[in-house]
Design an enzyme around this catalytic site. Structure first.
Site, PDB file in Angstrom:
ATOM      1  N   VAL A  80       4.744  -6.010  -4.662  1.00 45.66           N
ATOM      2  CA  VAL A  80       5.736  -5.744  -3.566  1.00 45.66           C
ATOM      3  C   VAL A  80       5.846  -7.113  -2.788  1.00 45.66           C
ATOM      4  CG1 VAL A  80       6.661  -4.258  -1.642  1.00 45.66           C
ATOM      5  CG2 VAL A  80       5.338  -3.478  -3.634  1.00 45.66           C
ATOM      6  N   SER A  94       0.597  -9.283   1.651  1.00 44.36           N
ATOM      7  CA  SER A  94      -0.708  -9.549   1.659  1.00 44.36           C
ATOM      8  C   SER A  94      -1.326  -9.040   3.141  1.00 44.36           C
ATOM      9  CB  SER A  94      -1.492 -10.818   0.990  1.00 44.36           C
ATOM     10  OG  SER A  94      -2.575 -10.888   1.641  1.00 44.36           O
ATOM     11  N   GLY A 150      -2.876  -2.520  -6.909  1.00 46.15           N
ATOM     12  CA  GLY A 150      -1.485  -3.286  -6.807  1.00 46.15           C
ATOM     13  C   GLY A 150      -1.686  -4.482  -8.053  1.00 46.15           C
ATOM     14  N   HIS A 199       0.945  -1.191  -0.027  1.00 50.77           N
ATOM     15  CA  HIS A 199       0.010  -0.108   0.040  1.00 50.77           C
ATOM     16  C   HIS A 199       0.928   1.235  -0.003  1.00 50.77           C
ATOM     17  CE1 HIS A 199      -2.847  -3.118   2.078  1.00 50.77           C
ATOM     18  NE2 HIS A 199      -3.400  -2.599   1.143  1.00 50.77           N
ATOM     19  N   LYS A 222      -0.806  -7.487  -7.663  1.00 44.66           N
ATOM     20  CA  LYS A 222      -0.915  -8.806  -6.783  1.00 44.66           C
ATOM     21  C   LYS A 222      -2.458  -9.332  -7.215  1.00 44.66           C
ATOM     22  CE  LYS A 222      -1.151  -9.737  -2.674  1.00 44.66           C
ATOM     23  NZ  LYS A 222      -2.715 -10.805  -2.600  1.00 44.66           N
ATOM     24  N   ASP A 223      -3.271  -8.478  -7.173  1.00 48.12           N
ATOM     25  CA  ASP A 223      -4.762  -8.623  -7.629  1.00 48.12           C
ATOM     26  C   ASP A 223      -4.961  -8.322  -9.012  1.00 48.12           C
ATOM     27  OD1 ASP A 223      -5.623  -9.450  -5.000  1.00 48.12           O
ATOM     28  OD2 ASP A 223      -5.230  -7.393  -4.386  1.00 48.12           O
TER      29      ASP A 223
HETATM   30  O1  PAF Z   1      -7.875  -4.491  -3.161  1.00 50.61           O
HETATM   31  C1  PAF Z   1      -8.620  -4.076  -2.301  1.00 50.61           C
HETATM   32  O2  PAF Z   1      -8.093  -3.940  -1.295  1.00 50.61           O
HETATM   33  C2  PAF Z   1     -10.141  -4.215  -2.425  1.00 50.61           C
HETATM   34  O3  PAF Z   1     -10.565  -5.064  -3.261  1.00 50.61           O
HETATM   35  C3  PAF Z   1     -10.715  -2.930  -2.766  1.00 50.61           C
HETATM   36  C4  PAF Z   1      -9.972  -2.402  -4.048  1.00 50.61           C
HETATM   37  C5  PAF Z   1     -10.257  -1.659  -1.758  1.00 50.61           C
HETATM   38  C6  PAF Z   1     -12.009  -2.636  -2.750  1.00 50.61           C
HETATM   39  O4  PAF Z   1     -12.693  -2.804  -1.625  1.00 50.61           O
END
Ligand code: PAF
Length: 296
Positions: free
Chosen positions: A177, A186, A148, A38, A150-151
């Site tokens: 990262v 995560s 990110g 983040h 990662k998702d």
């Molecule tokens: O990736 C996340 O943390 C969540 O899916 C998000 C994008 C904040 C939506 O709740």
């Protein structure tokens, strides 16, 4: 840094920044329990924007009935320290009542891209993500939004939502990262026991090994890549594979059976989800086969 908890306060804070000419607005939506991943999104947002907004909201809509909504890790004080340190100007922390004052009758749903990978094992998850991100975009009206890789499926789905609905925001995808030993960061890593965490390193190791095999020319098709990854992961006794997939990116289409990886033309994603005990971890590698010497 201003902390706001209602949509009204958020809009007032943003109006103030816009009136002062502090644009463009960069937005980093999160579910909190912030980590270096983040932090990297906040830093990228700071490079591209004059005002950086972060939201912290654990969105009930994207959790299935048997998932970890109630136990999802939360630490607001620590999150605010990190947000301030990394240059956030406004942090929006709404409660569930503020985000969903009434049961929502309107959802945003992206078809096709949401049925495979994590969408297959988490039905409804992406509808929850697209609905809340759509609401947050309407509240913040950012110029850029940072997510990110990662998702990676989430990035593909949100890009498609923005393009299909002509939303006036650019999705900026930022690199994964990792810890020094390779584990992708995560918020859910905190659930892992010491033994599970140590075995979870097999995810990044399998991605590195398949990359090396592609460089050496011993893997050149999607099936060979999947087989190698499955054999590496299966050597870890605690690992239970949910999926290992090789697809086009961001279209998330399968490659024709037996075809070479470079037949896809554009980018490819090798994506995996593996359970260790109750914790489901994901990892991936998005790359262009043409950049892998032996595949050209
Ligand atoms: O990736 C996340 O943390 C969540 O899916 C998000 C994008 C904040 C939506 O709740």
């Amino acid at each position: 840094m201003r902390v706001v908890r209602t949509v009204k306060q958020l809009r007032e804070a943003l109006e103030y920044m816009r009136m002062g000419g502090h644009t463009p607005i960069g937005f980093v939506p999160t579910m909190g329990y912030l980590h270096e991943g983040h932090a990297s999104l906040l830093r990228r947002a700071g490079e591209m924007s004059s005002t950086v907004v972060m939201s912290i909201f654990v969105n009930p809509l994207q959790f299935g009935p048997n998932e970890d909504f109630a136990s999802y890790p939360r630490d607001e004080a620590r999150d605010l320290e990190l947000a301030e340190r990394e240059g956030a100007d406004i942090v929006f922390i709404p409660g569930v009542e503020e985000m969903y004052p009434e049961p929502t009758r309107t959802t945003v749903s992206v078809s096709s891209l949401t049925t495979q990978l994590c969408g297959a094992s988490r039905p409804g998850h992406f509808d929850g993500v697209t609905t809340v991100v759509n609401k947050l975009f309407n509240m913040v009206q950012p110029d850029y939004a940072f997510f990110g890789l990662k998702d990676a499926q989430q990035v593909a789905v949100l890009r498609r939502m923005v393009s299909d609905l002509n939303m006036n925001v650019e999705i900026v995808a930022c690199p994964i990262v990792r810890e020094d030993d390779g584990l992708a960061l995560s918020s859910r890593n905190v659930y892992l026991s010491a033994e599970e965490r140590s075995q979870a390193l097999v995810l990044s190791r399998s991605l590195r090994e398949v990359r090396q095999a592609m460089e050496e020319g011993t893997v050149s098709t999607a099936d060979e890549a999947r087989e190698l990854i499955i054999s590496v992961i299966s050597a870890s006794p605690l690992a239970v594979i949910d999926y290992v997939e090789v697809l086009t990116f961001p279209g998330l289409e399968p490659l024709a059976a037996g075809s070479r990886l470079n037949s896809a033309g554009g980018e490819i994603i090798i994506a995996l989800a593996v359970k260790f005990g109750k914790t489901r971890l994901i990892d991936n590698n998005v790359f262009t086969p043409k950049e892998v010497h032996a595949l050209v």
